[in-house]
Design an enzyme around this catalytic site. Structure first.
Site, PDB file in Angstrom:
ATOM      1  N   SER A  65      26.266  30.742 -61.204  1.00 20.37           N
ATOM      2  CA  SER A  65      27.126  31.632 -60.434  1.00 20.37           C
ATOM      3  C   SER A  65      27.065  31.291 -58.960  1.00 20.37           C
ATOM      4  O   SER A  65      25.999  30.967 -58.416  1.00 20.37           O
ATOM      5  CB  SER A  65      26.677  33.077 -60.688  1.00 20.37           C
ATOM      6  OG  SER A  65      26.595  33.787 -59.487  1.00 20.37           O
ATOM      7  N   LYS A  66      28.210  31.407 -58.340  1.00 19.54           N
ATOM      8  CA  LYS A  66      28.276  31.065 -56.920  1.00 19.54           C
ATOM      9  C   LYS A  66      27.514  32.074 -56.056  1.00 19.54           C
ATOM     10  O   LYS A  66      27.198  31.810 -54.920  1.00 19.54           O
ATOM     11  CB  LYS A  66      29.743  30.902 -56.506  1.00 19.54           C
ATOM     12  CG  LYS A  66      30.410  32.062 -55.831  1.00 19.54           C
ATOM     13  CD  LYS A  66      31.787  31.658 -55.388  1.00 19.54           C
ATOM     14  CE  LYS A  66      32.079  32.349 -54.093  1.00 19.54           C
ATOM     15  NZ  LYS A  66      33.387  32.350 -53.606  1.00 19.54           N
TER      16      LYS A  66
END
Ligand code: GLU
Length: 507
Positions: A254-255
């Site tokens: 996930s960013k």
């Protein structure tokens, strides 16, 4: 004669070019080239609000950096264009009308309130989905009346009420979904633009795509697509769903926690071939578990049976290990200085740095001491510098996390963007800008208490390396529980964060 293989990558230009896009593009490319087929780049910009031309450009540049070449696409053209969905709206309307005429799709006039109520009722009954099909069978008169009143509508597919939808996934085998679990999906939105489902299926058909390799997160959409192919009377492509990219904790990459933009890996000085090699290791294993190989090698030996079905771990340590091999084996020592220069010590960058250096060095030997942070993977951090004025690690982490949100919201990664974001932060938390906010950001980006001007340094480090350093500092502090993060987000949304930091701590 067997059909020519045609695969595609169909990114949506709604954010920075994600490593997952390179991952999928590479496998579509490898598959097509293994069978001497074509690989196509299509831009899926049906989300009018979130799509942006600068993201499209970044995607194209990044995919090129990841050694991908497409035979047809937005920038190179081809006989099945246009390759940008926003230029194909008329085509989708035409195909949607065909389904309406065949009574395989219908106009649905449900309001937002109706939909909300439907979802609540269905959830109470423990049923999946969010639509009860109430507009499926309106009479021609009822439809005409609603239309004459100008009631907005969407077009939905008439999903069979019983039976099953089955497809063979190239990596996982047969996948069967009861039709009762599939909503009457929306094909056309009330603004006359198509949904992802309609545009994706129509385009794959018209562009003669016969193999679709995409991430596991799309498996739930595939039955909807199969039903659409059936409604049109078209043959669906072969679907292969690749395992999700996971972080080293086994969670979806996930960013929010990891640098996920391809541009970051480019800015950080990774070699293209090493990055490509690493990405193809995700979800695939070469015979003999060979880990170092060229793109040509995997293209030659590609075998669909070697695609994994469990998550693919995106491990930076592994990437670094591979990159080191490539430095040793691919970069002759006579070329190493040239490569390093091109990466971070190039003329253009150095010329930008000189105005910052000019009045700050007593001898040339001061230069690297002052500017070392530009040339490091991450600066060395300590709680002492990250938490000025005895701030708690949690308070400092909250400020850093909020800075990420502000920068992302404003999308201004210039020196002015940081200047205004840092002022906003000081107001939001009601703390001193100079004594609290600036030192924290300074420490995160440079690992120092003082040095060259902050805003200029920020601009020169550029978005992706800045973002990675902010995430790195959060990880280093490791002080924001999920609960606290939720509280912080709610406070941030209300723009009232001051109560979250104890005044005592900041005196
Ligand atoms: N536009 C979708 C995406 O952003 C494409 C998914 C697919 O490959 O069908 O990933």
């Amino acid at each position: 004669m067997s059909q020519k293989i045609r695969t595609r990558i169909a990114p949506s230009p709604t954010g920075d070019p994600h490593v997952g896009t390179a991952y999928m593009a590479l496998f579509n490319y490898i598959y097509a080239k293994h069978y001497e087929g074509d690989f196509i780049l299509r831009i899926e910009d049906t989300d009018q609000n979130r799509s942006r031309p600068e993201y499209e450009k970044a995607i194209i540049d990044s995919l090129k950096w990841a050694k991908l070449k497409w035979d047809e696409g937005v920038d190179v053209g081809g006989e099945h264009g246009p390759y940008r969905q926003s230029e194909r709206t008329e085509i989708y309307r035409k195909y949607c009308n065909i389904l309406l005429e065949k009574k395989l799709a219908y106009k649905c006039f449900a309001t937002q309130d109706e939909l909300k109520a439907m979802r609540a009722v269905l959830a109470q009954k423990g049923q999946r989905g969010g639509y009860d099909g109430r507009y499926r069978n309106l009479s021609a008169e009822e439809i005409a009346e609603k239309e004459s009143q100008g009631v907005p509508y969407v077009v939905r597919l008439k999903v069979p009420l019983s039976g099953e939808c089955t497809f063979i996934d190239g990596a996982r085998g047969q996948i069967t979904t009861p039709c009762a679990d599939i909503d009457d999906q929306i094909l056309m939105k009330s603004d006359g633009f198509p949904t992802y489902h309609l545009a994706n299926v129509v385009d794959d058909h018209l562009m003669k795509i016969n193999v679709v390799i995409r991430g596991e997160e799309w498996i739930a959409s595939t039955p909807k697509h199969i039903l659409l192919y059936e409604a049109f009377g078209w043959e669906p492509p072969k679907f292969i769903h690749m395992p999700l990219l996971l972080d080293t904790n086994g969670k979806k990459l996930s960013k929010r926690k990891n640098p996920t933009s391809i541009e970051y890996y480019k800015d950080q000085g990774y070699l293209q071939n090493a990055f490509v090699n690493f990405m193809t290791l995700m979800g695939y294993s070469m015979p003999g578990d060979k880990e170092l190989y060229s793109l040509d090698e995997i293209i030659k030996s590609f075998d669909i049976k070697r695609i994994g079905t469990s998550g693919a771990i995106f491990d930076r340590k592994k990437l670094n290990w591979i990159n080191q091999h490539y430095i040793i084996n691919d970069v002759p020592v006579t070329n190493l200085w040239n490569e390093i220069q091109q990466w971070g010590l190039n003329e253009e960058f150095m010329q930008q740095l000189m105005p910052l250096a000019h009045t700050r060095i007593k001898t040339f030997a001061d230069f690297f001491q002052l500017f070392d942070f530009f040339f490091l993977d991450y600066p060395t951090l300590s709680e002492k510098i990250l938490c000025p004025k005895n701030l708690t690690t949690e308070a400092s982490a909250m400020i850093i996390q909020t800075l990420i949100w502000i920068l992302e919201e404003k999308q201004d990664w210039s020196r002015f963007g940081l200047e205004s974001a840092s002022q906003d932060l000081a107001k939001l938390f009601s703390v001193n800008h100079k004594k609290i906010i600036i030192p924290i950001i300074y420490a995160v980006l440079t690992g120092k208490l003082q040095g060259p001007p902050l805003y200029d340094s920020f601009q020169l480090l550029k978005k992706h390396r800045v973002r990675a350093r902010l995430l790195h500092a959060l990880q280093y502090l490791d002080s924001l529980s999920n609960k606290k993060l939720t509280i912080l987000k709610a406070a941030y949304d209300k723009k009232e964060c001051a109560h979250l930091i104890k005044v005592k701590a900041i005196s």
